[in-house]
Design a protein around this motif. Structure first.
Motif, mmCIF file in Angstrom:
data_model
loop_
_atom_site.group_PDB
_atom_site.id
_atom_site.type_symbol
_atom_site.label_atom_id
_atom_site.label_comp_id
_atom_site.label_asym_id
_atom_site.label_seq_id
_atom_site.Cartn_x
_atom_site.Cartn_y
_atom_site.Cartn_z
ATOM 1 N N UNK A 110 0.793 -1.219 0.000
ATOM 2 C CA UNK A 110 0.000 0.000 0.000
ATOM 3 C C UNK A 110 0.824 1.268 0.000
ATOM 4 N N UNK A 111 1.998 1.229 -0.622
ATOM 5 C CA UNK A 111 2.892 2.383 -0.629
ATOM 6 C C UNK A 111 3.170 2.850 -2.053
ATOM 7 N N UNK A 112 3.649 4.069 -2.150
ATOM 8 C CA UNK A 112 4.074 4.634 -3.432
ATOM 9 C C UNK A 112 5.556 4.322 -3.601
ATOM 10 N N UNK A 113 5.890 3.443 -4.529
ATOM 11 C CA UNK A 113 7.265 2.979 -4.680
ATOM 12 C C UNK A 113 8.045 3.872 -5.642
ATOM 13 N N UNK A 114 9.263 4.221 -5.236
ATOM 14 C CA UNK A 114 10.192 4.983 -6.067
ATOM 15 C C UNK A 114 11.473 4.175 -6.236
ATOM 16 N N UNK A 115 12.064 4.225 -7.413
ATOM 17 C CA UNK A 115 13.342 3.573 -7.677
ATOM 18 C C UNK A 115 14.425 4.644 -7.774
ATOM 19 N N UNK A 116 15.534 4.407 -7.070
ATOM 20 C CA UNK A 116 16.672 5.327 -7.100
ATOM 21 C C UNK A 116 17.884 4.559 -7.615
#
Length: 366
Positions: A110-116
């Motif tokens: 239930x999270x907003x995933x970001x790739x770095x």
């Protein structure tokens, strides 16, 4: 507002050790400001990352079973607005393992995933990765290693090197189901810049204020020099016949000899690419910059950081595979001293086996 998970997937040799160590030392302060670095009982995410990518890794795969799922549980239990996970092994994950990570941390959590993804110019990466190979039982010369990297097919991830350093491939694999504004490319500044520059760029992406992480890190992956790398390459060739257990190799060679001793010697001669290879490096950089611009991913830093800096015309290139014999001998004495001291301090079986190994190798030379 959904909480955010920032998954820093690498690449290796791009300041990841420094970033991870600084996050670790400031984790209590960061948590007070709503940023959770869920390392658990370990100082880093090596074990969960290895579990996720599902690779043998010198026989260590079986020792990390369940570590990724345990990490996911820690993330889901915590209530912080921002989660940061970082390990360079993640860059090499296969598509099916990427999908698992995306599901576990994004949709499933239930999270907003970001790739770095942190990246540096290919000329520095090749030299750094070759030296790292010498610390992991490899025996290939720099010339041969460079040739392999130049001929490997980036698009098919034919080698682990390109699977983790092929910028378009890594970000396409990890960012396939994400909008471009949630795929972050952090460029590593050229030599001479302070580590703070990279740290600030990373913090800008994650949303960390400088005052939240006041403790700096003095942990860096120090480079070996020409003589030190040659010593390890020759040592690896001799050790191969002895069938030294990998855990003993990691302790005595990787840790005691390479990281604690050779990487700290004064006067190390830097390993660099030959001038003839910079045309190829420029082509790689052009392809990376063009891809990033067309993909419209979020860039923290300057894309020109990905372009190699050519050596001055009047600077003579020094072949990493041909150091002076005296320099290799001096490095060997330092390594031998380190092993003797380690053996005297420890009663573990590995120490006695290392001493026996040295005697056998020396006996063959006499």
């Amino acid at each position: 507002m959904a909480r955010k998970v920032f998954l820093h997937v690498g690449a290796p040799k791009t300041g990841t050790t420094y970033l991870q160590d600084r996050l670790f030392h400031n984790r209590v302060s960061l948590e007070r400001h709503g940023v959770f670095y869920p390392v658990g009982n370990q100082p880093d995410f090596f074990r969960p990352a290895l579990d996720l990518i599902d690779r043998p890794w010198g026989g260590m795969r079986k020792t990390v079973h369940g570590e990724w799922d345990a990490l996911v549980k820690r993330v889901r239990r915590h209530e912080s607005d921002t989660i940061v996970i970082s390990h360079q092994l993640l860059a090499g994950a296969r598509p099916d393992r990427v999908e698992k990570a995306m599901s576990d941390l994004g949709e499933g959590g239930g999270a907003e995933l970001h790739i770095v993804y942190t990246a540096r110019d290919i000329s520095r990466v090749v030299a750094a990765e070759w030296q790292d190979q010498m610390q992991r039982e490899r025996k290939v010369t720099f010339a041969r290693y460079l040739e392999r990297m130049q001929t490997a097919k980036q698009s098919r991830s034919a080698a682990w090197f390109w699977r983790t350093h092929g910028l378009p491939d890594v970000l396409s694999r990890w960012g396939r189901n994400l909008p471009p504004e949630r795929v972050h490319l952090v460029t590593v500044p050229h030599d001479g810049a302070s580590s703070e520059v990279l740290w600030r760029r990373f913090c800008d992406v994650v949303g960390i204020e400088e005052s939240w992480a006041p403790v700096d890190s003095d942990r860096h992956n120090r480079s070996l020099g020409r003589a030190e790398a040659t010593l390890l390459r020759r040592l690896n060739a001799r050790i191969e016949a002895e069938e030294l257990p990998r855990e003993d190799y990691r302790h005595m060679v990787t840790e005691v000899i390479a990281k604690r001793t050779l990487a700290h010697r004064d006067g190390r001669e830097r390993v660099t690419m030959p001038p003839s290879a910079f045309g190829w490096a420029d082509q790689v950089a052009d392809s990376w910059v063009e891809w990033a611009e067309l993909a419209k991913v979020d860039v923290a830093g300057d894309l020109d950081d990905l372009r190699p800096r050519h050596p001055a015309a009047d600077v003579e290139w020094v072949d990493p595979d041909a150091p002076r014999a005296k320099d290799v001998a001096d490095a060997a004495i330092d390594a031998l001293v380190a092993v003797v001291v380690e053996a005297s301090r420890s009663r573990r079986p590995v120490a006695s086996r290392a001493s026996n190994l040295i005697r056998r190798v020396k006996g063959r030379r006499s």
